[in-house]
Structure formats: structure tokens, C-alpha cells
Design a protein around this motif. Structure first.
Motif, short mmCIF file in Angstrom:
data_model
loop_
_atom_site.label_atom_id
_atom_site.label_comp_id
_atom_site.label_asym_id
_atom_site.label_seq_id
_atom_site.Cartn_x
_atom_site.Cartn_y
_atom_site.Cartn_z
N THR A 27 -7.43 1.67 -11.77
CA THR A 27 -8.83 1.85 -11.33
C THR A 27 -8.88 2.66 -10.04
OG1 THR A 27 -8.82 -0.25 -10.12
CG2 THR A 27 -9.69 -0.30 -12.37
N MET A 28 -7.80 2.65 -9.27
CA MET A 28 -7.79 3.34 -7.98
C MET A 28 -6.91 4.59 -8.00
SD MET A 28 -9.88 1.71 -6.16
CE MET A 28 -10.91 0.54 -7.05
N GLY A 29 -6.57 5.05 -9.20
CA GLY A 29 -5.87 6.33 -9.32
C GLY A 29 -4.39 6.29 -9.03
N LEU A 30 -3.81 5.09 -8.90
CA LEU A 30 -2.37 4.99 -8.66
C LEU A 30 -1.64 4.87 -10.00
CD1 LEU A 30 -2.36 2.44 -5.68
CD2 LEU A 30 -2.23 4.93 -5.57
N THR A 31 -0.45 5.46 -10.07
CA THR A 31 0.25 5.48 -11.36
C THR A 31 1.71 5.02 -11.30
OG1 THR A 31 0.75 7.80 -10.92
CG2 THR A 31 -1.13 7.36 -12.35
N ASP A 32 2.29 4.99 -10.11
CA ASP A 32 3.73 4.75 -10.01
C ASP A 32 4.02 3.26 -9.75
OD1 ASP A 32 6.44 5.07 -9.78
OD2 ASP A 32 6.40 6.08 -7.83
N ASP A 92 -2.98 -4.99 11.07
CA ASP A 92 -3.92 -6.09 10.83
C ASP A 92 -5.09 -5.61 9.98
OD1 ASP A 92 -2.53 -7.92 12.47
OD2 ASP A 92 -3.35 -6.88 14.23
N GLU A 93 -5.27 -4.29 9.96
CA GLU A 93 -6.41 -3.73 9.23
C GLU A 93 -5.88 -2.83 8.11
OE1 GLU A 93 -9.40 -4.69 9.69
OE2 GLU A 93 -9.03 -5.80 11.55
N PRO A 94 -6.11 -3.22 6.85
CA PRO A 94 -5.59 -2.41 5.74
C PRO A 94 -6.04 -0.96 5.76
CG PRO A 94 -6.24 -4.56 4.94
CD PRO A 94 -6.66 -4.50 6.37
N VAL A 152 -6.98 -4.96 -3.60
CA VAL A 152 -7.57 -4.71 -2.28
C VAL A 152 -6.86 -3.54 -1.60
CG1 VAL A 152 -7.88 -5.65 0.04
CG2 VAL A 152 -8.41 -7.08 -1.95
N LEU A 153 -5.53 -3.56 -1.62
CA LEU A 153 -4.81 -2.50 -0.90
C LEU A 153 -4.90 -1.16 -1.65
CD1 LEU A 153 -1.76 -4.37 0.65
CD2 LEU A 153 -4.02 -3.96 1.61
N ALA A 154 -4.91 -1.22 -2.99
CA ALA A 154 -5.06 0.02 -3.76
C ALA A 154 -6.44 0.63 -3.48
CB ALA A 154 -4.89 -0.26 -5.26
N TYR A 155 -7.44 -0.21 -3.35
CA TYR A 155 -8.79 0.28 -3.01
C TYR A 155 -8.77 0.97 -1.64
CZ TYR A 155 -13.58 0.14 -1.29
OH TYR A 155 -14.77 0.48 -0.72
N PHE A 158 -7.15 4.33 -1.98
CA PHE A 158 -8.02 5.29 -2.67
C PHE A 158 -9.12 5.79 -1.72
CE2 PHE A 158 -11.64 6.22 -5.61
CZ PHE A 158 -11.06 7.31 -6.23
N ARG A 159 -9.66 4.85 -0.93
CA ARG A 159 -10.72 5.20 0.02
C ARG A 159 -10.18 6.16 1.07
NH1 ARG A 159 -12.79 1.67 3.92
NH2 ARG A 159 -14.85 2.50 4.34
N ALA A 160 -8.99 5.87 1.57
CA ALA A 160 -8.40 6.74 2.59
C ALA A 160 -8.11 8.11 2.00
CB ALA A 160 -7.12 6.12 3.13
N TRP A 161 -7.69 8.13 0.73
CA TRP A 161 -7.38 9.39 0.08
C TRP A 161 -8.66 10.23 -0.09
CZ3 TRP A 161 -8.89 11.40 -4.69
CH2 TRP A 161 -8.21 12.58 -5.06
N ARG A 162 -9.77 9.56 -0.46
CA ARG A 162 -11.04 10.30 -0.60
C ARG A 162 -11.49 10.91 0.71
NH1 ARG A 162 -15.95 8.43 -3.59
NH2 ARG A 162 -16.26 7.24 -1.71
N ARG A 163 -11.19 10.19 1.79
CA ARG A 163 -11.66 10.65 3.11
C ARG A 163 -10.61 11.41 3.88
NH1 ARG A 163 -14.90 5.84 5.85
NH2 ARG A 163 -16.43 5.48 4.21
N ARG A 164 -9.49 11.75 3.23
CA ARG A 164 -8.40 12.38 3.96
C ARG A 164 -8.86 13.71 4.55
NH1 ARG A 164 -8.63 13.81 -0.92
NH2 ARG A 164 -7.76 15.72 -1.80
#
Ligand code: SAH
Length: 246
Positions: A27-32, A92-94, A152-155, A158-164
Motif C-alpha cells: 500500500t505504501m509502494g515498498l517491494t523489497d 523518537d519521531e518516525p 506505520v513506518l512504511a506510511y 512513503f510520506r517522506a518520499w512524496r515530500r522529498r
């Protein structure tokens, strides 16, 4: 997409959690997906809970140790609900974790590591990580189900990747300026251990001293070039050591 970001599950007990983790990843675009000594795999329950992410389950690689799973990675983040005594850099902050993970993943593989349902990651396994991350949660009930922690961490990734930041303006650093792989760092620590013993600084292997030095270098985050400088220094010291008998 996000191909350099690996999810590693260590000795998962319930095959259903492997399937649910694969679904969370997809769901978050990870495959490996890499599995370290799963209790039961392949397994119908893993396939059932993957619910459309069977391709990830089928493509999952099974390996015998965490060291093997992350040897080529430059950043390895262990997910843990509890703080351990090991002084590794801790997020402390994902979202802070996800930003640096995505940044490193533009050039090299990185990994997020999840522990066993019953007792998480061992201290030896945490020692193979470069960082730790905790998902902030209810202090009285803060342990998530394995696949939900993956979600949670995959989300966040994905969020960080969208905003990179757009990479057009930020050329990839040359290899020598990037972080060493865990395997390169492992060779450095083996070498350091040999010199410490050969010089008589340690008279026998001393896990605590070695762990403290590993944590020190984890915080310092040497580049590949800096690490090869240290290897050169160790090699020249080693040449001056009295030859050991036996
Ligand atoms: N009983 C284990 C926890 C197992 S939960 C223990 O006490 O360590 C299975 C895995 O999910 C953990 O190893 C961790 O990787 C992840 N996890 C669960 N809750 C988490 C949290 N709050 N923060 C980060 N990772 C978590």
C-alpha cells in the motif's frame, strides 16, 4: 519506486504477520521484503493475509541471519518499542527517521528491521543496526502488532518520499563520500578488534567494549573515505605489532 528501501522481518512466528506486512508494504509502494529465519514460510496463511500483495510474499527472500539481510545497506533502522541500553542514535519521531532513510536510499540500499512478536530484537541484532526508531504510543500499552508497526513506518517512509526534495538539484554524492555499507563497517570493527587484542589493549574479546566502540562509530557516521583512512591506520599499527605465536 522506493526500491532501495528494504523491510526485514526477523524470525516471525505467525505467517499471517508476514502476509499482513507485505500488504502494508505494498500500500505504501515498498517491494523489497527479506525474512530472517521465519518459523513457517511459505505458508497458506501468509498468502491469505497478503490479500493482493501475494507478489511481495512470493518474491520475499529468506536468509539465515540479520547480518546477511543488511550487509549491503548503508543505514539500518531497528524498530523497537523499548529503549535498550545500547547507545545507538535513536529516532523518537518516525518522520525524522523516514526523511534520512529516503535521503540515503537515493543512492544505496537501506533497511527497516522488525523483531519477533514475542521478544522483539536481541541486543546482538540491535548492534547490527545503525539507528533505532520507536513509534510513539500509549505509555501503558505501546506495543503494536508487528504488521501494524510495519504499516506505520512504511506510511512515514512513503510520506517522506512524496515530500522529498527534488533530486535534480542535488546530485548523488560520489561513493567515497557516502556512508559505508554495514559489511564494510563490520570489516572495520573486526579489524579494530584484532588490533585491540594484538596490541594487548584487550586480553580477550570484550563484548561491552566492542559494543561501545560500535555505538561511537555509529554516531560519528564516517564516510567510506574516512573509514578507509581508519583501516589504513589500523593496518600500519598492525604491522608494528609483535608477531603473535601460534
Ligand atoms: N514483545 C516485543 C515486541 C514485539 S512487537 C518486545 O517487547 O520487544 C513486534 C515488533 O513490532 C517489534 O520487535 C518492533 O519491531 C515492532 N514494534 C511494535 N511496537 C512498536 C513501537 N511502538 N515502536 C517501534 N516498533 C514497534
Amino acid at each position: 519506486m522506493l526500491a532501495n528501501i528494504r523491510i526485514v522481518l526477523v524470525q516471525t512466528y505467525h505467517p499471517g504477520n508476514i502476509g499482513a506486512s507485505a500488504r502494508a508494504m505494498k500500500t505504501m509502494g515498498l517491494t523489497d521484503l527479506v525474512l530472517v529465519n521465519p518459523r513457517r514460510f511459505p505458508d497458506a496463511e501468509a498468502t491469505r493475509l497478503a490479500a493482493g500483495a501475494e507478489d511481495l510474499v512470493e518474491g520475499a527472500r529468506v536468509v539465515a541471519s540479520l547480518a546477511e539481510a543488511v550487509a549491503d545497506c548503508v543505514q539500518v533502522v531497528g524498530a523497537s518499542a523499548r529503549l535498550r541500553s545500547l547507545p545507538l542514535p535513536h529516532f523518537d519521531e518516525p518522520d525524522d527517521m523516514a526523511r534520512t532513510l529516503v535521503e540515503h536510499a537515493t543512492a544505496d540500499p537501506v533497511a527497516l528491521v522488525f523483531g519477533r512478536e514475542r521478544f522483539g530484537l536481541t541486543n546482538d541484532e540491535i548492534r547490527l543496526c545503525s539507528h533505532q526508531v520507536s513509534i510513539p504510543a500509549n505509555p501503558d500499552y505501546g506495543i503494536l502488532n508487528l504488521s501494524q508497526a510495519v504499516q506505520v513506518l512504511a506510511y512515514e517512509v512513503f510520506r517522506a518520499w512524496r515530500r522529498r526534495p527534488q533530486s535534480d538539484h542535488r546530485p548523488t554524492l560520489p561513493a567515497e563520500q557516502r556512508q559505508p555499507t554495514r559489511e564494510q563497517l563490520g570489516h572495520f570493527h573486526d579489524h579494530l578488534g584484532r588490533v585491540m587484542q594484538g596490541s594487548g589493549f584487550l586480553t580477550q574479546p570484550h563484548a561491552q567494549t566492542e559494543a561501545q566502540l560500535q555505538a561511537l562509530f555509529a554516531r560519528a557516521q564516517p564516510s567510506r573515505k574516512e573509514l578507509s583512512l581508519l583501516r589504513g591506520l589500523l593496518a600500519s599499527l598492525e604491522q608494528r605489532l609483535p608477531k603473535r605465536e601460534g
